[in-house]
Write a protein that holds these residues in place. Structure first.
Motif, mmCIF file in Angstrom:
data_model
loop_
_atom_site.group_PDB
_atom_site.id
_atom_site.type_symbol
_atom_site.label_atom_id
_atom_site.label_comp_id
_atom_site.label_asym_id
_atom_site.label_seq_id
_atom_site.Cartn_x
_atom_site.Cartn_y
_atom_site.Cartn_z
ATOM 1 N N PHE A 1 0.923 3.944 -3.090
ATOM 2 C CA PHE A 1 0.398 5.298 -2.937
ATOM 3 C C PHE A 1 1.431 6.337 -2.499
ATOM 4 O O PHE A 1 1.182 7.535 -2.605
ATOM 5 C CB PHE A 1 -0.792 5.299 -1.977
ATOM 6 C CG PHE A 1 -1.965 4.534 -2.522
ATOM 7 C CD1 PHE A 1 -2.721 5.041 -3.568
ATOM 8 C CD2 PHE A 1 -2.293 3.294 -2.014
ATOM 9 C CE1 PHE A 1 -3.786 4.331 -4.080
ATOM 10 C CE2 PHE A 1 -3.365 2.579 -2.523
ATOM 11 C CZ PHE A 1 -4.115 3.097 -3.565
ATOM 12 N N ASN A 2 2.570 5.885 -1.992
ATOM 13 C CA ASN A 2 3.592 6.837 -1.535
ATOM 14 C C ASN A 2 4.905 6.687 -2.286
ATOM 15 O O ASN A 2 5.888 7.337 -1.937
ATOM 16 C CB ASN A 2 3.850 6.680 -0.029
ATOM 17 C CG ASN A 2 2.641 7.059 0.788
ATOM 18 O OD1 ASN A 2 1.708 7.691 0.308
ATOM 19 N ND2 ASN A 2 2.641 6.647 2.042
ATOM 20 N N TYR B 1 0.843 -1.199 0.000
ATOM 21 C CA TYR B 1 0.000 0.000 0.000
ATOM 22 C C TYR B 1 0.879 1.249 0.000
ATOM 23 O O TYR B 1 0.654 2.183 -0.777
ATOM 24 C CB TYR B 1 -0.924 -0.018 1.223
ATOM 25 C CG TYR B 1 -1.685 1.263 1.421
ATOM 26 C CD1 TYR B 1 -2.871 1.497 0.749
ATOM 27 C CD2 TYR B 1 -1.205 2.246 2.293
ATOM 28 C CE1 TYR B 1 -3.572 2.678 0.934
ATOM 29 C CE2 TYR B 1 -1.892 3.425 2.482
ATOM 30 C CZ TYR B 1 -3.078 3.632 1.794
ATOM 31 O OH TYR B 1 -3.764 4.819 1.975
ATOM 32 N N ARG B 2 1.896 1.247 0.866
ATOM 33 C CA ARG B 2 2.811 2.399 0.935
ATOM 34 C C ARG B 2 3.564 2.578 -0.382
ATOM 35 O O ARG B 2 3.781 3.701 -0.826
ATOM 36 C CB ARG B 2 3.813 2.215 2.085
ATOM 37 C CG ARG B 2 3.193 2.088 3.461
ATOM 38 C CD ARG B 2 2.870 3.368 4.083
ATOM 39 N NE ARG B 2 4.081 4.183 4.139
ATOM 40 C CZ ARG B 2 4.149 5.341 4.741
ATOM 41 N NH1 ARG B 2 3.101 5.830 5.341
ATOM 42 N NH2 ARG B 2 5.246 6.035 4.729
ATOM 43 N N GLU C 1 7.048 4.293 -2.191
ATOM 44 C CA GLU C 1 8.127 3.632 -1.462
ATOM 45 C C GLU C 1 8.544 2.352 -2.175
ATOM 46 O O GLU C 1 7.769 1.750 -2.914
ATOM 47 C CB GLU C 1 7.673 3.292 -0.035
ATOM 48 C CG GLU C 1 7.466 4.517 0.821
ATOM 49 C CD GLU C 1 7.088 4.160 2.252
ATOM 50 O OE1 GLU C 1 7.103 2.961 2.612
ATOM 51 O OE2 GLU C 1 6.768 5.089 2.995
#
Length: 183
Positions: A141-142, A137-138, A144
């Motif tokens: 959406f981020n 998820y990170r 990483e």
């Protein structure tokens, strides 16, 4: 990270226990669950005579499913949670079905020697799966990096989960039958 894995492991342990309770009660009110379980275990009867083969089958089954549950966690951790629920439910059904025939103490004695290793190893593997879901998820959406977390989880799986599942399979194939036969 260790705190997250520990917390997730404890949460999944609680989910496992609740699922086992639900499975136990479901089997009390739905005898077809017990019949399906008996048919499933009848398929393993021939392997009971060869404990080495039985051990290898148990190990391959548990190791393979634990790895899939862990790696499938990238899909937001859903699969590992479902895997824990299913395993807890099955344990509850087994306890419910076998208790009238064997008595609760014999059922616990049949599960405990290998289950004390196998169940936590599976739950920890699934905790890493949930963690990978969070990391995915990170990454999604981020922005990483995700690969390093998968590599780390696989290292934990190979260094810890696989050896524990192997020992549990040895115990289940060789020691558990002795314990059950004595009771």
């Amino acid at each position: 990270m260790r705190r997250v894995i520990l917390t997730t492991t404890l949460a999944l342990g609680i989910v496992f226990i609740i699922s086992a309770i639900v499975g136990y009660h479901e089997a009390q009110y739905n005898p077809q669950l017990g019949e399906g379980l008996k048919k499933f275990f009848e398929g393993f009867r021939g392997f009971m005579e060869n404990p080495v083969l039985l051990m290898l089958i148990i190990f391959a089954n548990n190791a393979g499913k634990s790895l899939v549950a862990m790696l499938a966690g990238f899909f937001f951790g859903i699969f590992p949670v479902l895997f824990v629920i299913l395993n807890g439910y099955i344990v509850g059904v087994v306890v419910s079905v076998k208790s009238p025939e064997w008595g609760i103490y014999k059922v616990i004695a049949a599960i405990l020697p290998h289950g004390i290793l196998e169940i936590p190893a599976i739950i920890i593997s699934c905790a890493y799966g949930v963690w990978l879901g969070y990391r995915f998820y990170r990454a999604l959406f981020n922005g990483e990096e995700f690969k390093k977390y998968v590599v780390y989880a696989i290292k934990v799986y190979l260094r810890f989960i696989v050896p524990v599942l192997f020992i549990a399979a040895v115990v289940e194939a060789f020691i558990t039958p002795l314990v059950v036969s004595v009771l």
